[in-house]
Design an enzyme around this catalytic site. Structure first.
Site, PDB file in Angstrom:
ATOM      1  CG  HIS A 161       2.048  -2.953 -15.794  1.00  0.00           C
ATOM      2  ND1 HIS A 161       1.643  -4.082 -15.119  1.00  0.00           N
ATOM      3  CD2 HIS A 161       3.096  -3.328 -16.578  1.00  0.00           C
ATOM      4  CE1 HIS A 161       2.406  -5.104 -15.494  1.00  0.00           C
ATOM      5  NE2 HIS A 161       3.297  -4.666 -16.366  1.00  0.00           N
ATOM      6  N   GLY A 199       0.770  -1.242   0.000  1.00  0.00           N
ATOM      7  CA  GLY A 199       0.000   0.000   0.000  1.00  0.00           C
ATOM      8  C   GLY A 199       0.795   1.282   0.000  1.00  0.00           C
ATOM      9  CG  ASN A 251       2.065   3.459  -5.952  1.00  0.00           C
ATOM     10  OD1 ASN A 251       2.469   4.589  -6.121  1.00  0.00           O
ATOM     11  ND2 ASN A 251       2.515   2.432  -6.646  1.00  0.00           N
ATOM     12  CD  GLU A 253       5.036   2.154  -9.133  1.00  0.00           C
ATOM     13  OE1 GLU A 253       4.815   1.142  -9.812  1.00  0.00           O
ATOM     14  OE2 GLU A 253       5.289   2.103  -7.898  1.00  0.00           O
ATOM     15  CG  ASN A 291      -3.528  -1.097 -13.180  1.00  0.00           C
ATOM     16  OD1 ASN A 291      -3.366  -1.137 -11.962  1.00  0.00           O
ATOM     17  ND2 ASN A 291      -2.869  -1.898 -13.999  1.00  0.00           N
ATOM     18  CG  ASP A 341      -1.222  -5.206 -17.092  1.00  0.00           C
ATOM     19  OD1 ASP A 341      -1.665  -4.441 -16.220  1.00  0.00           O
ATOM     20  OD2 ASP A 341      -0.530  -6.203 -16.832  1.00  0.00           O
TER      21      ASP A 341
END
Length: 212
Positions: free
Chosen positions: A122, A30, A32, A192, A120, A163
């Site tokens: 990736h 967690g 992010n 990120e 999302n 993805d």
């Protein structure tokens, strides 16, 4: 369904305007999710109103609880049907859904409820090194083994296939000679943490991301 917190201290209108409510789906540590929650604490346009997970012992639950954000664990059967998850999203008036290290497939009924409002991230430059089973260090190991000279992050819309949703933003970093998966992961994490909250903010505000 197990609800671990009952309110958010940070979701409130700003300057008399109602902010948009974001839900985060996460399966693991967690980091992010925490970064996104903290980012939007200072923003008036949106806040993280809910964290959902498919793993009972995911540390993201502890992070969310510590930050006062409602967090819910759903069992596998709940994620397969999606009905209880969707009703929880609606109960919390969720406007936008963010996947941050979420490893389960999102049910079609939830996807259809949030068209172009679910994204999302990736840890590779899709379409390379994506698909079912490609997450975390598995991605970094594959990138290094392939001899790639660069890697990065891809932020994309979520659809029925792992993805494969439309790409919104990609940011690159070098793969250095002698890199370990852990070293490459650190570089990816920095991307990120820097770009994901900013792209989320622009999408929630209805803007085209300026990081293309």
């Amino acid at each position: 369904m197990h609800l671990f917190a009952h309110f958010s201290r940070f979701c409130a209108g700003f300057g008399g305007l109602m902010s948009k409510n974001i839900a985060i789906f996460a399966s693991g540590n967690g980091t992010n999710a925490e970064n996104i929650i903290r980012y939007f604490r200072e923003k008036g346009s949106a806040c993280v109103a809910l964290v959902l997970t498919n793993r009972q012992n995911a540390f993201v639950l502890e992070r969310a609880k510590g930050l006062g954000v409602p967090c819910v664990w759903f069992a596998k059967s709940d994620w397969e049907s999606g009905e209880l998850v969707l009703s929880t999203l609606r109960e919390h008036d969720i406007d936008f859904v963010v996947l941050a290290g979420f490893l389960a497939r999102v049910p079609d009924n939830i996807l259809h409820a949030y068209p172009n409002k679910m994204i999302n991230i990736h840890p590779s430059l899709l379409p390379k090194f994506g698909g079912k089973g490609m997450y975390g260090d598995r991605v970094h190991e594959a990138v290094i083994a392939s001899g790639e000279k660069e890697s990065g992050i891809t932020i994309h819309y979520t659809n029925e296939h792992y993805d494969e949703g439309g790409i919104i933003c990609q940011q690159k970093c070098p793969v250095l000679p002698g890199d370990t998966p852990e070293e490459l992961a650190q570089r990816i994490h920095r991307l990120e943490y820097e770009y994901y909250p900013k792209v989320i903010e622009e999408l929630v505000e209805g803007l085209s991301p300026s990081y293309l």
